[in-house]
Design an enzyme around this catalytic site. Structure first.
Site, PDB file in Angstrom:
ATOM      1  N   TYR A 137      75.142 -51.200 -14.234  1.00 24.55           N
ATOM      2  CA  TYR A 137      74.267 -51.921 -13.307  1.00 24.55           C
ATOM      3  C   TYR A 137      74.323 -53.436 -13.522  1.00 24.55           C
ATOM      4  CZ  TYR A 137      72.180 -47.421 -12.033  1.00 24.55           C
ATOM      5  OH  TYR A 137      71.972 -46.136 -11.592  1.00 24.55           O
ATOM      6  N   LYS A 187      80.207 -39.633 -20.965  1.00 28.13           N
ATOM      7  CA  LYS A 187      81.340 -39.060 -20.219  1.00 28.13           C
ATOM      8  C   LYS A 187      82.587 -39.445 -21.010  1.00 28.13           C
ATOM      9  CE  LYS A 187      82.951 -36.907 -16.571  1.00 28.13           C
ATOM     10  NZ  LYS A 187      82.816 -35.447 -16.391  1.00 28.13           N
ATOM     11  N   ASP A 219      77.921 -34.194 -16.940  1.00 27.95           N
ATOM     12  CA  ASP A 219      77.910 -33.106 -15.956  1.00 27.95           C
ATOM     13  C   ASP A 219      77.285 -31.854 -16.571  1.00 27.95           C
ATOM     14  OD1 ASP A 219      80.124 -33.420 -17.582  1.00 27.95           O
ATOM     15  OD2 ASP A 219      81.540 -32.506 -16.206  1.00 27.95           O
ATOM     16  N   ASP A 243      69.287 -43.032 -15.214  1.00 30.53           N
ATOM     17  CA  ASP A 243      68.609 -43.184 -13.929  1.00 30.53           C
ATOM     18  C   ASP A 243      68.598 -41.827 -13.212  1.00 30.53           C
ATOM     19  OD1 ASP A 243      67.591 -44.205 -11.615  1.00 30.53           O
ATOM     20  OD2 ASP A 243      69.289 -45.494 -11.122  1.00 30.53           O
ATOM     21  N   ASP A 247      65.346 -38.641 -13.134  1.00 29.36           N
ATOM     22  CA  ASP A 247      64.741 -38.156 -11.890  1.00 29.36           C
ATOM     23  C   ASP A 247      64.832 -36.635 -11.783  1.00 29.36           C
ATOM     24  OD1 ASP A 247      63.981 -40.633 -11.149  1.00 29.36           O
ATOM     25  OD2 ASP A 247      64.963 -40.618  -9.187  1.00 29.36           O
TER      26      ASP A 247
END
Ligand code: NAD
Length: 360
Positions: A137, A187, A219, A243, A247
């Site tokens: 980000y 990852k 994943d 992020d 959620d």
């Protein structure tokens, strides 16, 4: 010495709920000094900027910041750098709040509100620690360019080891005080930046021999979160994966109105806020659930003010009012339930105050 708390009510239901959260804190009989400041839409209206310099200065001077929420349709058409969210980002970077803590705690009476089967989530108690000020980000280079007549979008996933070490330490410290299990999510099979993440987290682990460390690819972590979420204690991950995963974890617990969060810097200073926004659709109607903000105040007591007993008293009071069957509209099941009592914002907050266990 009194704890210096900067209260930033913000806009919409943020401003509506905050007086109730302050009432809960005052009822604890802990010594606070409350200061108030504007941020977000109300600051644009009053001072022409979403983050007035006086608000940032007051945040620096405080032991902790308790924030409602900011934004709303009134300010949606402003240019990006003048919008209410800019104030939030400015406070996060101004205070260097690099560790974002998002608990996913399911109070047993709300197990039916989850999108998963209640037996998979009853008593769920996990904590996601998300790196908040680095990663893709913020990485450079970034942007959209036009090359050879075609457009090209670029973002950069970058972490240096100092950034990984400091957030890993926060996560290991928290895990050491909980069930002593840390899951680091990356990852590493594809992204070099996250290979470094994995290596550095393993190195920091050497200082925490009592905490079990596992590494999961993002994943797989997403799959495990919806398959068997109770396997997790503390989950540590970078900005973008955090992020998304936080959620998902939030949905496991049913309602946005129940979810607190904290963002910490290396001095232990923190900003505490509900995960939800300003909910313009219900603002001003005395129907918003105040519990996420009240639980954020409990996190503030625990993580910045070292008042763990007081934090526990708030959490017990919240559990108690839910046990009593009190429900704001967002956590009221669609089907009629005789043992539940629909209440508004005021009544829910009053009930929490009435249920507070006495100070020891
Ligand atoms: P939102 O979280 O405000 O609302 C989403 C839905 O959840 C709405 O239907 C709302 O009524 C409901 N809801 C949220 N909190 C609730 C509560 N405490 N009790 C009961 N119901 C609740 O998200 P949104 O609608 O996407 O955003 C509205 C505004 O809030 C926007 O301006 C957005 O930018 C802002 N926002 C601010 C923050 C923040 O300040 N940290 C976070 C998210 C959104």
């Amino acid at each position: 010495m009194a704890h210096r708390v900067l209260v930033i009510p913000g806009d919409g239901i943020g401003a509506e709920i905050m007086p109730h959260a302050v009432r809960v804190l005052q009822a604890l009989r802990v010594d606070f000094e409350f200061d108030y400041a504007d941020m977000g839409g109300c600051a644009i209206d009053e001072h022409g900027t979403p983050l007035p310099p006086a608000t940032l200065a007051a945040a620096h001077a405080a032991d902790a910041v308790l924030l409602g929420a900011v934004g709303g349709p009134k300010w949606d058409d402003l240019p990006t750098d003048k919008r209410p969210e800019k104030g939030l980002l400015g406070l996060r970077s101004g205070l260097d709040l690099f560790a974002n803590l998002r608990p996913a705690l399911l109070f047993p009476p709300l197990a039916d509100a989850s999108s998963l089967k209640s037996e998979l989530v009853a008593d769920l108690d996990m904590l996601i620690v998300r790196e908040l000020t680095g990663g893709i980000y913020f990485g450079e280079p970034r942007g959209i360019t036009v090359d050879n007549g075609g457009r090209r979008g670029v973002n950069t996933y970058v972490y240096d080891e100092r950034e990984i070490i400091r957030v890993a330490r926060v996560a290991f410290d928290l895990a050491a005080k909980r069930r002593r299990k840390l899951t680091s999510v990356d990852k590493a099979n594809v992204l070099e930046a996250t290979q470094l993440w994995r290596e550095v987290v393993a190195e920091v682990h050497a200082d925490y021999p009592d905490v079990e460390l596992e590494h999961l690819l993002v994943d797989n972590a997403a799959m495990q979160l919806v398959r068997a979420p109770k396997q997790f204690d503390v989950v540590l991950t970078g900005n973008m994966f955090g992020d998304i995963l936080s959620d998902v974890a939030a949905m496991l617990t049913g309602s946005l109105g129940m979810l607190p969060s904290a963002s910490l810097n290396s001095a232990g200073q923190g900003m505490y806020e509900p995960v939800h926004g300003t909910a313009p659709d219900i603002a001003g109607q005395n129907v918003a659930n105040p519990l996420a903000t009240i639980l954020s105040a409990a996190m503030m007591l625990r993580y910045s003010l070292h008042e763990a007993d007081a934090a526990l008293r708030i959490e017990k009071a919240v559990a108690d009012v839910l046990d009593q069957g009190l429900r704001t509209a967002d956590i009221l099941p669609a089907a009629d339930a005789d043992d539940l009592r629909p209440v508004g914002t005021d009544e829910m907050a009053d009930a929490v105050i009435a249920a507070l266990p006495r100070a020891p």
